[in-house]
Scaffold this active site. Structure first.
Site, PDB file in Angstrom:
ATOM      1  N   GLN A  93     -26.699  12.521 -21.615  1.00  0.00           N
ATOM      2  CA  GLN A  93     -27.397  11.341 -22.156  1.00  0.00           C
ATOM      3  C   GLN A  93     -26.972  11.129 -23.600  1.00  0.00           C
ATOM      4  O   GLN A  93     -27.245  11.955 -24.467  1.00  0.00           O
ATOM      5  CB  GLN A  93     -28.924  11.533 -22.071  1.00  0.00           C
ATOM      6  CG  GLN A  93     -29.694  10.302 -22.551  1.00  0.00           C
ATOM      7  CD  GLN A  93     -31.210  10.424 -22.371  1.00  0.00           C
ATOM      8  OE1 GLN A  93     -31.719  11.467 -21.966  1.00  0.00           O
ATOM      9  NE2 GLN A  93     -31.917   9.357 -22.708  1.00  0.00           N
ATOM     10  N   HIS A  99     -32.486   5.069 -19.379  1.00  0.00           N
ATOM     11  CA  HIS A  99     -31.745   3.985 -18.725  1.00  0.00           C
ATOM     12  C   HIS A  99     -31.181   4.487 -17.411  1.00  0.00           C
ATOM     13  O   HIS A  99     -30.823   5.653 -17.280  1.00  0.00           O
ATOM     14  CB  HIS A  99     -30.622   3.464 -19.619  1.00  0.00           C
ATOM     15  CG  HIS A  99     -29.725   4.530 -20.154  1.00  0.00           C
ATOM     16  ND1 HIS A  99     -30.070   5.342 -21.215  1.00  0.00           N
ATOM     17  CD2 HIS A  99     -28.499   4.939 -19.765  1.00  0.00           C
ATOM     18  CE1 HIS A  99     -29.101   6.191 -21.457  1.00  0.00           C
ATOM     19  NE2 HIS A  99     -28.122   5.978 -20.582  1.00  0.00           N
ATOM     20  N   HIS A 101     -28.169   3.984 -14.674  1.00  0.00           N
ATOM     21  CA  HIS A 101     -26.836   3.406 -14.423  1.00  0.00           C
ATOM     22  C   HIS A 101     -26.783   2.911 -12.982  1.00  0.00           C
ATOM     23  O   HIS A 101     -27.181   3.628 -12.052  1.00  0.00           O
ATOM     24  CB  HIS A 101     -25.750   4.478 -14.561  1.00  0.00           C
ATOM     25  CG  HIS A 101     -25.547   4.999 -15.951  1.00  0.00           C
ATOM     26  ND1 HIS A 101     -24.467   4.627 -16.733  1.00  0.00           N
ATOM     27  CD2 HIS A 101     -26.260   5.875 -16.700  1.00  0.00           C
ATOM     28  CE1 HIS A 101     -24.526   5.263 -17.896  1.00  0.00           C
ATOM     29  NE2 HIS A 101     -25.610   6.034 -17.898  1.00  0.00           N
TER      30      HIS A 101
END
Ligand code: AMP
Length: 134
Positions: A93, A99, A101
């Site tokens: 990270q 987040h 992907h």
């Protein structure tokens, strides 16, 4: 708390190429794509990792992943997807703002599966490890 690049994208302070947006999430193209349409989905409520998010935010984040995936499928017609979360620095990270992907996949893309990310099988038996969880 230090502002991350994703805070700035959400605030409109730096540009991003939007794939999908609703009141809870923003999905935008990754600036260094691993495949055509590689997209990142971020919740509008900040958390560094999944462990920092409320149940509601996690729910809307993954619904946002589904909406963005549908959009990518319509536009680019990939044959599959890999979804990924690099969770913590040791796992890769690089932006400390949670987040997901979305990586579109094609049969001839020379990519691997989740099983190609790490090869670190334990020396203990599966029963010994399972006992730790009971
Ligand atoms: P991770 O390594 O999982 O933290 O992923 C961070 C991702 O953010 C990387 O794939 C970067 O290419 C991507 N990234 C960094 N800056 C930007 C930006 N300004 N716009 C879009 N994607 C970015």
């Amino acid at each position: 708390m230090e502002e991350t690049i994703f805070h700035k994208i959400l605030a409109g302070e730096i540009p991003a190429h939007k794939v999908y947006e609703d009141e809870h999430v923003l999905a935008f193209l990754d600036i260094f794509p691993l495949a055509k349409g590689h997209t990142l989905v971020v919740p509008k409520v900040f958390g560094e990792t999944l462990l920092d998010l409320s149940a509601e935010t996690i729910s809307s984040l993954w619904q946002g992943v589904q909406h963005a995936t549908k959009k990518i499928k319509e536009v680019l017609s990939p044959e599959g997807f890999t979804f990924g979360v690099n969770h913590g620095e040791v796992a890769g990270q690089s932006v400390p703002y949670v987040h997901v992907h979305i990586i579109p996949r094609w049969a001839d893309d020379n990519g691997g599966s989740m099983h190609s990310i790490v090869k670190n099988p334990p020396s203990e038996s599966i029963e010994e490890i399972a006992a730790l969880f009971t």
